[in-house]
Design a protein around this motif. Sequence first.
Motif, PDB file in Angstrom:
ATOM      1  N   ARG A   1       0.828  -1.203   0.000  1.00  0.00           N
ATOM      2  CA  ARG A   1       0.000   0.000   0.000  1.00  0.00           C
ATOM      3  C   ARG A   1       0.865   1.257   0.000  1.00  0.00           C
ATOM      4  N   ARG A   2       1.985   1.205   0.717  1.00  0.00           N
ATOM      5  CA  ARG A   2       2.898   2.350   0.716  1.00  0.00           C
ATOM      6  C   ARG A   2       3.371   2.667  -0.687  1.00  0.00           C
ATOM      7  N   GLU A   3       3.771   1.668  -1.435  1.00  0.00           N
ATOM      8  CA  GLU A   3       4.230   1.904  -2.798  1.00  0.00           C
ATOM      9  C   GLU A   3       3.113   2.443  -3.681  1.00  0.00           C
ATOM     10  N   ALA A   4       1.887   1.979  -3.449  1.00  0.00           N
ATOM     11  CA  ALA A   4       0.758   2.498  -4.217  1.00  0.00           C
ATOM     12  C   ALA A   4       0.511   3.969  -3.907  1.00  0.00           C
ATOM     13  N   VAL A   5       0.621   4.329  -2.625  1.00  0.00           N
ATOM     14  CA  VAL A   5       0.446   5.736  -2.228  1.00  0.00           C
ATOM     15  C   VAL A   5       1.536   6.605  -2.858  1.00  0.00           C
ATOM     16  N   LEU A   6       2.781   6.156  -2.791  1.00  0.00           N
ATOM     17  CA  LEU A   6       3.882   6.935  -3.349  1.00  0.00           C
ATOM     18  C   LEU A   6       3.715   7.101  -4.860  1.00  0.00           C
ATOM     19  N   ALA A   7       3.278   6.051  -5.538  1.00  0.00           N
ATOM     20  CA  ALA A   7       3.065   6.145  -6.982  1.00  0.00           C
ATOM     21  C   ALA A   7       1.942   7.116  -7.306  1.00  0.00           C
ATOM     22  N   ALA A   8       0.860   7.082  -6.517  1.00  0.00           N
ATOM     23  CA  ALA A   8      -0.256   7.995  -6.746  1.00  0.00           C
ATOM     24  C   ALA A   8       0.192   9.443  -6.559  1.00  0.00           C
ATOM     25  N   LEU A   9       0.970   9.686  -5.527  1.00  0.00           N
ATOM     26  CA  LEU A   9       1.435  11.047  -5.273  1.00  0.00           C
ATOM     27  C   LEU A   9       2.412  11.509  -6.346  1.00  0.00           C
TER      28      LEU A   9
ATOM     29  N   THR B   1       0.665  13.029  -9.361  1.00  0.00           N
ATOM     30  CA  THR B   1      -0.017  14.320  -9.201  1.00  0.00           C
ATOM     31  C   THR B   1       0.880  15.392  -8.604  1.00  0.00           C
ATOM     32  N   GLU B   2       2.155  15.105  -8.399  1.00  0.00           N
ATOM     33  CA  GLU B   2       3.022  15.976  -7.606  1.00  0.00           C
ATOM     34  C   GLU B   2       3.193  17.387  -8.168  1.00  0.00           C
ATOM     35  N   SER B   3       3.060  17.552  -9.495  1.00  0.00           N
ATOM     36  CA  SER B   3       3.254  18.870 -10.095  1.00  0.00           C
ATOM     37  C   SER B   3       1.967  19.431 -10.707  1.00  0.00           C
ATOM     38  N   GLU B   4       0.841  18.839 -10.362  1.00  0.00           N
ATOM     39  CA  GLU B   4      -0.443  19.360 -10.810  1.00  0.00           C
ATOM     40  C   GLU B   4      -0.704  20.710 -10.134  1.00  0.00           C
ATOM     41  N   PRO B   5      -0.785  21.808 -10.903  1.00  0.00           N
ATOM     42  CA  PRO B   5      -0.893  23.139 -10.283  1.00  0.00           C
ATOM     43  C   PRO B   5      -2.041  23.271  -9.285  1.00  0.00           C
TER      44      PRO B   5
END
Length: 272
Positions: free
Chosen positions: A239-247, A250-254
């Motif tokens: 689940r941690r890897e899934a959370v990190l991938a999801a973030l 979207t990390e640079s979405e204004p």
Amino acid sequence: MTDDTVLALPPEILAYYSRGEEEGRLQRGANRLEFWRTQDVLRRLLGPAPLRVLDVGGGAGVHAAWLAADGHRVDLVDPVPLHVERASRLPGVRARLGDARDLPADDAGYDAVLLLGPLYHLTGRAERVRALAEARRAVRPGGRVIVATINRFAGLHDQLRAERYFEPGRRALTDACAASGLLSPGAEDELFTTAYFHRAGDVPPEFADAGLAVTGQYGLEGAAWLMGPVNDWLDDPQRREAVLAALRSTESEPSLLGVSGHLLTAGERHRD
């Protein structure tokens, strides 16, 4: 750099960090999300080792440790003597006292300069631009400067999440910070110390005034840090890897930059 520089640090900030509690903060509980995301973004931005890295305000070396283990040559500068003493024990890390606004560093001496904390506590814009200009001076032409800021509404979001916003005194302090960006807690408040919370859009102009060109902004925690089960997710490797991938996606979405608790802004020194 002399020890007199340490005296320029406001006493309440020095007292807060001299408690020694910051050393393990990012490796406990939900704070691990900030650590792992910072590590993830930095590894992608820095690229392969070995680089000459200056970790300004690096504390006791929470990031310097893994950077050195990755093969980078890491110098750490911090204004808190306790931090410098502890960081100096880390393999591959050279630590010394110093101030972000007047770095003990040669011109163009580093491939990358990190400020992963100093801008939190430089409450005046001129101070922040001076620290960024010092980072620009210390990095080689074409080199990276990567800076962490706390987002303007991080305190409001955090106090709502923790259900402390309903306490009148806490609400007044939180609302004042959200309005001005300046956090000025009382001496009895042990949660944090004097700090400045940026709007995401306010960081690039500070970079520009220091002679740095912004190359990207990266929200670290997205909205995940505000979700109740996040700590349980981080305990489960899948689940941690899934959370990190999801973030990461979207990390640079204004539209989402200001939702994160922390923001990384990357820039570079123009080639002379």
